[in-house]
Scaffold this active site. Structure first.
Site: not given
Ligand code: IMP
Length: 201
Positions: A73, A156, A159, A184
């Site tokens: 997450d 992504f 980014d 991260h």
């Molecule tokens: P999750 O699937 O609820 O963890 O959503 C994480 C969200 O954070 C993603 O959909 C992106 O919008 C953002 N995010 C997390 N890690 C990255 C990364 O490495 N690059 C760009 N956006 C990220």
């Protein structure tokens, strides 16, 4: 060969995590996504923390499939916005929104804000539910600055607007290995493998 389920269908996360594991455990691990194990139920993510949401994802899927499951997450914390979008990063501009919608909203919230106040960090929490019911957490953060417009070809999430000063590049300008080396998620993954005994998978 051991099989681990990665509780996501986000192909960007899969590329980064699978690439990392292939380097660390060459030929020893198969990573399967939710689609690949035929899991299509909705996963509730309703806690206020990355740790809580990562656990919800990993636990829900491990109960359903009986395999070792890892979940990531993650999100972006912007200081000027008091840590938002944080755990709401994926749906910042609303349910079902695109990454472009999220970037548009972020840039409009930061309109006119000078560079020195546009500090932010990406955060990733990885949670693993092992076969013996052990739960492992790992966390990584990466500090940067939010640009005023997109840079780079990567697509992504945030980014293209996340600038990493030590390399003078946005995350969308980095190749996979370079991003995994400083990001991260890369930091969280390195911590995770230091805690994870592959024989327990
Ligand atoms: P999750 O699937 O609820 O963890 O959503 C994480 C969200 O954070 C993603 O959909 C992106 O919008 C953002 N995010 C997390 N890690 C990255 C990364 O490495 N690059 C760009 N956006 C990220």
């Amino acid at each position: 060969m051991k099989t681990i389920v990665f509780a996501t269908n986000n192909h960007h996360k899969v590329t980064e995590v699978a690439g990392f594991f292939e380097k660390h455990f060459p030929g020893k691990l198969i990573i399967k996504t939710l689609a690949q194990i035929g899991f299509s139920d909705e996963i509730i993510e309703n806690t206020e923390t990355f740790e809580g949401n990562a656990l919800q994802k990993a636990k829900t899927v491990s109960k359903a499939c009986g395999l070792t499951v890892i979940a990531d997450d993650s999100g972006l914390e912007v200081d000027y916005l008091n840590g938002m979008p944080g755990v709401y990063s994926a749906r910042y501009a609303g349910e079902g929104c695109s990454s472009q919608d999220n970037i548009n909203k972020l840039l409009s919230e930061l309109e006119g804000v000078p560079m020195e106040k546009r500090t932010a960090r990406f955060v990733s929490v990885i949670c693993a539910c092992l076969l013996n019911e052990e739960v492992i957490y790992a966390k990584g953060c990466c500090e940067g600055v939010i640009l005023t417009s997109k840079r780079g070809t990567g697509d992504f999430g945030y980014d293209p607007v996340f600038y990493y000063p030590p390399l003078q590049k946005s995350f969308a300008e980095l190749d996979l290995d370079t991003k995994n080396g400083i990001s991260h998620r890369g930091i969280a993954l390195r911590q995770f493998v230091s805690l994870f005994d592959i024989s327990k998978a």
